[in-house]
Every structure is written in C-alpha cells, then in structure tokens.
Design an enzyme around this catalytic site. Structure first.
Site, PDB file in Angstrom:
ATOM      1  N   GLU A  50      90.011 -17.195  28.681  1.00  0.00           N
ATOM      2  CA  GLU A  50      88.982 -17.725  28.308  1.00  0.00           C
ATOM      3  C   GLU A  50      89.534 -18.172  26.510  1.00  0.00           C
ATOM      4  O   GLU A  50      90.490 -17.465  25.895  1.00  0.00           O
ATOM      5  CB  GLU A  50      87.643 -16.611  28.071  1.00  0.00           C
ATOM      6  N   GLU A 378      78.159 -16.610  34.674  1.00  0.00           N
ATOM      7  CA  GLU A 378      77.846 -14.661  34.578  1.00  0.00           C
ATOM      8  C   GLU A 378      76.309 -15.153  34.520  1.00  0.00           C
ATOM      9  O   GLU A 378      75.751 -14.814  33.430  1.00  0.00           O
ATOM     10  CB  GLU A 378      78.406 -13.952  33.857  1.00  0.00           C
TER      11      GLU A 378
END
Ligand code: AHR
Length: 661
Positions: A50, A378
């Site tokens: 990320e 998420e």
C-alpha cells in the site's frame, strides 16, 4: 498413577502440573511423512503493498522530484525560489484548465528581470538520495514563449551546498516538448537537492520536472527502486496485493483509487492527495500525494518480476468507514463494476479486445494472468454485502474462473466480524480477508485459531493484513521487535497447519520511510539510500522460502503443537525436492530439547539444513546498522536415521529442511 490427597492442596496440584508438563515434554514429536493433510497453496505467503508511509511516492517509485507537475494542493510545495534578488513574480503557477484536465497546472518562469538568474530548487522527499558515479536522468516539459532565449542549467547539489553533477538544456519553440539530460553524480548524499537555473531572457513554461536514478529495477524508465524490489524478490512471495489498504477506499469517494487514472503516460495520470496526508493528527504529512507514477501497469509488471500472483483490490463503491464512509447509491454502482470487468480484460484480454490492446500498447502483449480480484478493502456492514453481491453477480457471470476476494472488516472477532462471516457464506468469494492488528499475546494465544474453523464453509481464508502491535494499533510507538516477530511466527505455524482452509497470508504494512511514515510497525524500513528488513521480515521470509507443497501431520501425543510448554510447530513436504520441512517456535526464554520422530519417511540423507532466527532479548530490533542486524543463520546438521534430538534456542524460530532419498 499419582494420587493427590486433599491435604496436599495447591502444592500437590502444582506438582502434578509440572510432572505432567515434563512428562509431556519428553514425549517425542511425531511427524507423519506419509500423512498428507492438504495441499499448501502456492499463494500461501504473499505481500501486501500500500502507498502508505511514502511506500510508493518517495519510496518504491524511484522519482526523486516531489510535486513534479505542480499539481499539489499548494502548487509550489516542494519548490524553493533560491536565487537572491529574484522576485517571486518571476515564478508563477498557471493553469490551462480543461485543455489538459489531468494535469492542468504548469510553472511560468520569467528570466532576465533581475541581476541573478532564477533558480528553482527541489528537495525531493525528505532530500534526494544520490549515489556517487550513478547516472541520473533529468527530464522536463518546456514551452518557450516568443522571443525567449533561456538555457536551463541543471545541478545536483549536496547537503553541504556543493555541486556534485550538472547538465544544460536549451528549450526551443512554443510547442510543449520533453527535454532530457543525463547527469553523473560526483558524490554520495542522502539529502541532496536539484537546482534548475534559468539563464537568459524571456519566458519559459515548465511542467513534469523529473529526476530518476539510472539504476532503477531492471533499468526501466519511470522505474522502481532496485534495492526495495530486491527485498521483495528475496521473500519469494506467492502473491502481491495492491494498491492497499485504505488507499483503495479514499477519505471520501473523490479520493478513492481509480485504476484507469494510473496507466499510460505519467503526465496524464491525475494526481490526488494521499488519504494518509491527513489521517493521523500526530503524523500529519502535508506533502503526501499520489502521483500514480507507480500505477496498475507497473504493479502488474512488478508482480510478474517477483514471481507473485497479482491481487488487485478495487473500490466497491464505499469510502473508508473510519472516515466519511461515503456510499455510491446502488443504482449508480455500475461504473464501479465496469471498472472491475475492464481491469480483468486489461490484465487477461487478448490484444484484439479494447483493454487488452491498451495493455499491449503499453508494452505487454502477453496477458498478466490475473486470477484473483478483491472487491472492497476493509469494509463492513450491510452496505458492503449488498454492494459486494452486485459485483459478484456481474463479474462471475462474465468471468466464472476469476477468484473473488471479499473481507470481514477491520477486526478478527466481534459483532461486525460475526455478521460478515454469516453474510459472506451466502456468496461465492473464493477467499475472505481477515485482519488482525493485535498485541503479541493475541498472536501467541491464537495459534490454534483455525484448528476449529468450520470446514464446511465454501471459501478459503486470506489472512490479508496482520502485524503484532507492541503498544497499540495506530500507536506511533509500536516497534518491530523480536517479541512481535516471534508471536507472528507462532501464529503463522497455525496458519500453515490449517493450509486446507488458509490460502493466502500477508503482513501489513509493507514499507515505511524512516522520515515519512504514518503507521508502525512495518515490514521493511528505508530512507533515501538505504533499506533493511525487520525481524518480522525475516520471519515472513523464512515461512515463504520454506513453504513446502503439502502439509504433514505433526503431533505430540496425538495433538498439534499450539503453545504447550511454549512450543509451536508445523511440518510440510516439498514434493518437488522431497524435503520434509519443520518449523518450530520456542517462545520461552529457556532452551528446549525435543525428540522428533520422522515416521514413515523415506531413507534420509545424512545431512540436513537448519535455518534459525533467535535472540535472547525480546526487545531486539533491526536497524539501518546492517552489520548488527539479526538475520536467519543457516547451518548443516547430521542426521542418524529417522529420530532427531534437537535443542531449540530460547526465543527462536527454527526451520529444518530434511532431504529424503
Ligand atoms: O495497513 C494499514 C491499514 O490498516 C490499511 O490501510 C487498512 O486496510 C487497515 O486498516
């Protein structure tokens, strides 16, 4: 039989406990070499990338100029008007608006209005890492206004103000053109900067000011930092998850990751603010933006280079639920789903398909062999399931072989997690992502987490983000210490022991710049020139490079080793090399002698390999001082038959590779 009278009470109970513990300890650990429990997926151990902590811009993406296109919210950020006697009116930001929507701003320099020439300086991402004798590729877009006669003098400048390399460029004509120059560095400096002197008279417009080291990974233009890619290669990861993480979701939807904006000429990739810029008040990073110079084409290439299966994660029509939680109405979700379909075509389509042709024109006619696709990062709650369902229906109708990845949200237990587990069984995701950011005790105590998981569920488990937190999640004081790494090793024996249902695992986050981070702990730390693997990195590496192809039964008195006497263990077979691979974690501060029987194994070679990682200090950490870093140590050991007696050092992870004839 030992009898304890009521009188002996607590002392007797304790005595019994110790006798039983020691009796058990003396029992051999039995590995059944012909009892294959399941396959271990090639994707078992992977990496999670990320762009957080300057992992992309300022890190893996080797561009050294910050705000090269003047598109930061404050367009002059990163740029300093250096020359004395020069008026700020000689350096202005202009916009061509809709004429170049992706990159409208440029800088206008007016030369010859003062005694000194204009000099613009760029300090990079906390300085520029410059290495002696390396070549640096400078490039700039320029347009000279009528009558202008300006020469650009390029300088690499050390932190002491000494010029350590230079070149000149003479832009001509009003038409925007790209000019390049190669600069050789005379010194090494982690905190160098770039000066551009505008000598002569007239007006010149500039944009996309760029400086790349010549030695990027595979020497690619617009390339990646070679030392960082090498650390990934050394992990032999089974998959590469990208581009996140919450960055997929965005602070709000305008700030989400859109893969189509990240391919093609870097000049046409619209920049956005990184959500990590403003996420943590204690770690504000006002100069953190996403240039997308490292975009989806580069991610696919990276996955291919490091031998990892690509695992892109796409926005599912929801912004980060820790922030705005902005939702795309269900009736407007189609463009998001179309992005997913187009991505599959981009990765796998033949060159006569629309997006396959785009990939081919970018330089990769062969497909990228995409097998997995994540829908949402998420996310949690009903809004997620209803959005996921729509993606799944359309994608699997067109691409039934694509393995979809969905998720259970930010926590590995609790109401939201339970709801997700219940809901997701209604769908057809191939793997479901679980996240654990917990303290080391949780990891030690949860090594048996999956032993009791319901085997009837349809999907595999993706331990998609995990890392032991020495202080607390999001605390800036978390350390990558040995206690955390050892607890992860203990937990990972449990992941491996359940390889029938656990199919993918990745530590998170992957990278952090020593001066530009927002989140700790992280697997790999770097600064402008150096990088190192943490103890957690070496744990990941030991599991990944010693994966094995099939899980074997490994028990003591019929039970798996899940922390009894502080011992955790798992066994695998590598069918291609005929090796039995044992992984043992001693979480206690004392050496432990263990007898291991390799039952039903074929004849053993007399020599085996032991690779171990241990420290008698649980607070031990690695650092940029590479000589002092703790790394796995490899040694040859002798074997006599199928019985081994091993001594596991205190606080250790030991991997044995035992070759059968
Ligand atoms: O790894 C850091 C962050 O933790 C990720 O972006 C997110 O998915 C999780 O909350």
């Amino acid at each position: 039989m030992i009898q304890i009278s009521k009188k002996s009470g607590l002392t007797g109970m304790l005595l019994l406990f110790f006798i039983m513990a020691y009796a058990q300890k003396d029992q051999p650990i039995v590995v059944n070499a012909d009892k294959i429990k399941s396959e271990i997926q090639p994707t078992m151990w992977g990496i999670f990338f990320e762009d957080i902590n300057f992992a992309g811009d300022g890190g893996l993406y080797a561009e050294l100029v910050k705000n090269r296109s003047f598109e930061f919210y404050k367009p002059k950020m990163g740029w300093l008007l250096k020359s004395k006697a020069v008026d700020s009116s000689q350096f202005n930001i202009l916009s061509c608006g809709d004429a170049h929507k992706a990159n409208p701003r440029f800088a206008r320099i007016k030369g010859g209005l003062s005694a000194d020439p204009v000099c613009l300086s760029n300090g990079g991402f906390r300085g520029m890492g410059i290495r002696k004798d390396n070549q640096y590729l400078f490039s700039i877009m320029a347009s000279v206004q009528d009558g202008g006669n300006i020469t650009l003098r390029i300088e690499l400048v050390s932190s002491k103000g000494i010029v350590i390399g230079g070149a000149t460029i003479k832009p001509e004509g009003k038409e925007w053109k790209k000019y390049t120059a190669s600069v050789k560095a005379g010194e090494t400096d982690p905190k160098a900067s770039l000066n551009i002197w505008f000598e002569g008279k007239g007006v010149v417009d500039i944009d996309m000011v760029s400086l790349f080291p010549g030695d990027t990974w595979k020497n690619r233009p617009n390339g990646l930092r070679a030392d960082l890619v090498q650390l990934l290669v050394d992990m032999k990861p089974g998959f590469l998850r990208f581009p996140g993480g919450c960055i997929v979701e965005g602070h709000d939807l305008s700030n989400r990751y859109q893969w189509k904006n990240t391919i093609g000429d870097p000049e046409n990739r619209p920049l956005i603010m990184s959500r990590w810029n403003i996420e943590f008040k204690h770690r504000l990073t006002p100069d953190y933006f996403q240039s997308f110079g490292l975009g989806f084409y580069e991610y696919f290439l990276l996955a291919e280079d490091i031998g990892a299966t690509p695992l892109p994660i796409l926005n599912c029509g929801m912004a980060c639920q820790f922030n705005t939680g902005e939702l795309v109405p269900l009736e407007d979700l189609n463009p998001y789903i179309q992005d997913a379909l187009d991505l599959i075509e981009f990765a796998n389509g033949t060159t006569d398909t629309g997006w396959g042709k785009v990939r081919s024109e970018l330089g990769h006619p062969a497909p990228f062999n995409l097998k997995f696709l994540g829908i949402g990062n998420e996310q949690w709650g009903a809004q997620y399931f209803e959005r996921y369902a729509r993606f799944e229906k359309t994608i699997l109708a067109k691409y039934p072989d694509i393995k979809l990845v969905s998720g259970t949200g930010p926590a590995p237990d609790g109401d939201l997690f339970d709801l997700a587990v219940k809901e997701l069984t209604k769908y057809n995701a191939a793997v479901v992502d679980e996240h654990y950011y917990r303290d080391p005790a949780w990891f030690f105590n949860n090594a048996a987490r999956y032993d009791s998981y319901d085997r009837s569920r349809k999907y595999g488990i993706f331990a998609g983000e995990y890392a032991a937190q020495s202080v607390a999640t999001c605390s800036p004081d978390n350390k990558n210490d040995w206690n955390c790494a050892l607890s992860e090793a203990a937990f990972m024996t449990g992941l491996e022991r359940n390889a029938d249902i656990v199919h993918m695992c990745s530590y998170a986050p992957l990278f952090a710049h020593a001066e530009g981070w927002q989140w700790t702990p992280d697997l790999i730390w770097f600064d402008n020139l150096r990088s190192y693997g943490t103890l957690n990195y070496y744990v990941q590496q030991l599991f990944s490079t010693n994966r094995g192809t099939h899980l074997l039964e490994m028990v003591r008195e019929g039970k798996p080793l899940t922390g009894q006497n502080g011992l955790y263990a798992t066994a695998a077979l590598d069918k291609s090399t005929h090796e039995i691979i044992l992984k043992l974690v001693n979480s206690t501060g004392k050496p432990q002698m263990q007898h291991i029987v390799l039952q039903s194994a074929k004849k053993m070679m007399p020599k085996a390999k032991l690779i171990s990682l241990s420290s008698d200090r649980l607070d031990r950490v690695n650092s940029f001082n590479l000589q002092e870093n703790l790394k796995p140590v490899e040694q040859e050991i002798s074997l006599k038959g199928k019985k081994m007696t091993v001594t596991l050092p205190p606080y250790s992870l030991s991997v044995y590779r035992i070759k059968q004839r």
